[in-house]
Design a protein around this motif. Structure first.
Motif, PDB file in Angstrom:
ATOM      1  N   TYR A  73      22.577   6.463  -7.267  1.00  0.00           N
ATOM      2  CA  TYR A  73      23.633   6.068  -6.331  1.00  0.00           C
ATOM      3  C   TYR A  73      24.365   4.814  -6.837  1.00  0.00           C
ATOM      4  N   ALA A 101      23.369   6.812   0.033  1.00  0.00           N
ATOM      5  CA  ALA A 101      22.822   5.910   1.044  1.00  0.00           C
ATOM      6  C   ALA A 101      21.847   6.665   1.947  1.00  0.00           C
ATOM      7  N   ASP A 110      25.470  -0.347  -0.825  1.00  0.00           N
ATOM      8  CA  ASP A 110      26.012   1.015  -0.833  1.00  0.00           C
ATOM      9  C   ASP A 110      27.526   1.011  -0.674  1.00  0.00           C
TER      10      ASP A 110
END
Length: 553
Positions: A73, A101, A110
């Motif tokens: 991510y 997230a 995030d």
């Protein structure tokens, strides 16, 4: 039934569609990569997250088979965005499996990854515990049917949790069969009445597998044929004119300009293909058949939304089976035989460096005949399609052209190297600027390739900018690159290499090929920046004319 985690279910469903995954491991995808290995998927590690998607993109272009890229991510995801945008713009099916997230809410670090993807034109599919498999299948089938890149997001707090049981049927074969219906009757009449018909095929025709039908259609009509750079040699045969656009010869372009009816099959008619408006005659009737919802160029007179293969088969059934007149083809063959081809280049240049045209011709004679060519973006981009024998469309992977980017070549070579399975040698052509952008993945290519040759057109500059803007008097300081010894870098990473300052220096590459062409060989070719590619000359002329028109008004 075996208990699977959410990541395991994603990998299980993906394994029905893909065999290869490219990526960089991180917190957000570590459980997915563990599950992918358990499912028997082959993982190829790259060194920059952008390479994950570029490699999967090139894998599809070279093989026609879907592949996946994966990143963690946040920064891993954002590092992949340029390659993701290229895949979307180029209409390449790719799946990016990424962390995201947690479902409990965004953490301080995030970002809104779905919003970012939407800005690039990519849809995001976020898996849940209850439907991890169904969402994965939905994402893959969306990518394949829409011919686009998608993001498959695994929320961080779900990745290692047990997934719910799902009863998923085996995936059905995906086919596009719309033949355009009654609109094709009008197309058939226009083609039947043409005196100088031309069929121009693009990558859409190649992806649809429409080459045989379009070739039969051309023979039925006595039509000339041509292709975009991404459909190179798809319609090769009697009456084939080569590449349409700036990579083609003036003789071929002159014949295309005389066509009275032009059938454009699976090509978007980009400014480069159209020679910035000068390719086709003003009185030509232009018909476009494509899976797009509407015509992609204002020059199109009749547009049919259809699968090119199905439409071509339908047109063959609508046309009279009688023999076509061969005068148009015969004249074209005669004129091509006596007309000028591509410039051969010079044995000497003003700065003593290699003429890239002479180098390209010499390389064509040295490189293995069974080759798959990957090209980065840059000024040099035309030399391979102009001077090298590239027999099949899938043997030319041109990355960056859709998004106008450079720096994706090395990463793309990794994917293409994994896709090549029939003894072909992977050949990467890159400029020095783009190569430096992706340099970390030279190590990835050396590790992945059975047989690879890297050709660097090294002019110690960003060549396109030198020609476009340096020639106008703008400072060249930001356009110049200090001379880099790429040959030394390659040797340090485990490849064989040579610095090519003269054509005779190619003997070292020939010796490596004669010895079996095993591993990776890098040829650091020192070329002059004094030779301007024809396609960029056309581009500059159009730009200057547009500026002059604005100044007058």
């Amino acid at each position: 039934m075996t208990t699977l985690t959410v990541s395991g279910r994603v990998a299980q469903v993906l394994s029905s569609y893909v065999s290869d995954v490219f990526g960089v491991m991180g917190n957000g995808n570590v459980y997915f990569l563990d599950a992918a290995e358990q499912q028997g998927l082959r993982f190829t590690a790259v060194r920059h997250e952008g390479a994950a998607i570029a490699a999967a993109d090139a894998y599809y272009r070279a093989s026609g088979r879907l592949a996946a890229g994966t990143t963690t991510y946040g920064p891993g995801y954002t590092n992949a965005l340029t390659a993701l945008a290229e895949a979307v713009q180029a209409q390449i099916p790719v799946v990016l499996v990424t962390g995201d997230a947690p479902t409990t809410g965004a953490r301080p670090w995030d970002v809104d990854q779905a919003a970012i993807a939407a800005g690039l034109g990519a849809a995001t599919f976020t898996v849940t515990r209850d439907a991890a498999g169904a969402v994965t299948r939905q994402a893959v089938e969306y990518a394949l049917t829409r011919r686009t890149a998608v993001v498959l997001a695994i929320p961080y707090d779900l990745a290692a949790l047990e997934a719910a049981d799902e009863d998923l049927p085996e995936p059905a074969a995906l086919e596009v069969t719309d033949d355009g219906g009654t609109d094709l009757a009008r197309v058939a009449r226009l083609l039947a009445g043409a005196q100088r018909p031309l069929i121009l095929a693009g990558r859409g025709a190649h992806l649809a597998g429409a080459g045989p039908e379009l070739r039969d259609l051309a023979d039925r009509l006595g039509a000339l044929t041509a292709g975009t750079a991404l459909a190179l040699n798809l319609l090769n045969g009697e009456g084939y004119l080569g590449v349409a656009g700036g990579f083609g010869t003036d003789s071929a372009a002159g014949l295309m300009g005389e066509a009275d009816v032009v059938l454009v099959a699976g090509a978007s008619l980009s400014p480069f293909t159209m020679r910035f408006g000068d390719l086709l005659g003003p009185d030509a009737t232009v018909i476009q058949i494509d899976t797009a919802v509407e015509s992609t160029n204002p020059r199109v007179d009749l547009f049919v939304s259809a699968d090119v293969k199905a439409a071509a088969a339908r047109l063959l059934s609508l046309l009279d089976s009688g023999a076509a007149a061969g005068a148009w083809r015969s004249e074209a063959v005669r004129r091509l035989a006596v007309g000028p081809g591509h410039a051969t280049g010079s044995a000497s240049t003003v700065d003593g460096r290699l003429d890239p045209r002479a180098l390209a011709s010499a390389l064509d004679a040295v490189l293995p005949e069974r080759r798959t060519v990957v090209q980065d973006g840059g000024h040099f981009i035309g030399w391979a399609p102009m001077y090298w024998n590239i027999p099949r469309p899938q043997d030319l992977v041109m990355v960056g052209t859709a998004f106008q980017s450079i720096g994706l070549g090395l990463a793309s070579a990794v994917g293409a190297a994994r896709a090549v399975e029939d003894g072909r040698t992977l050949v990467l052509a890159s400029g020095d600027g783009g190569f430096l952008m992706g340099l970390s993945d030279l190590e990835s290519l050396i590790g992945a390739a059975r047989s690879a040759i890297v050709v660097i057109y090294n002019d110690a500059a960003y060549g396109a900018e030198i020609h476009q803007y340096g020639s106008q008097g703008l400072t060249e300081k930001p356009m110049l690159i200090p001379e880099v010894d790429f040959s030394g870098v390659a040797r340090a990473l485990g490849a064989e290499s040579a610095m090519i300052r003269s054509l005779s220096d190619l003997s070292s590459l020939q010796d490596w090929i004669d010895a079996g062409a095993n591993g990776t060989f890098l040829a650091d070719c020192r070329i002059t920046s004094s030779v301007r590619a024809p396609w960029i000359t056309e581009w500059m002329a159009v730009s200057q004319a547009a500026k002059a028109a604005v100044a007058i008004t």
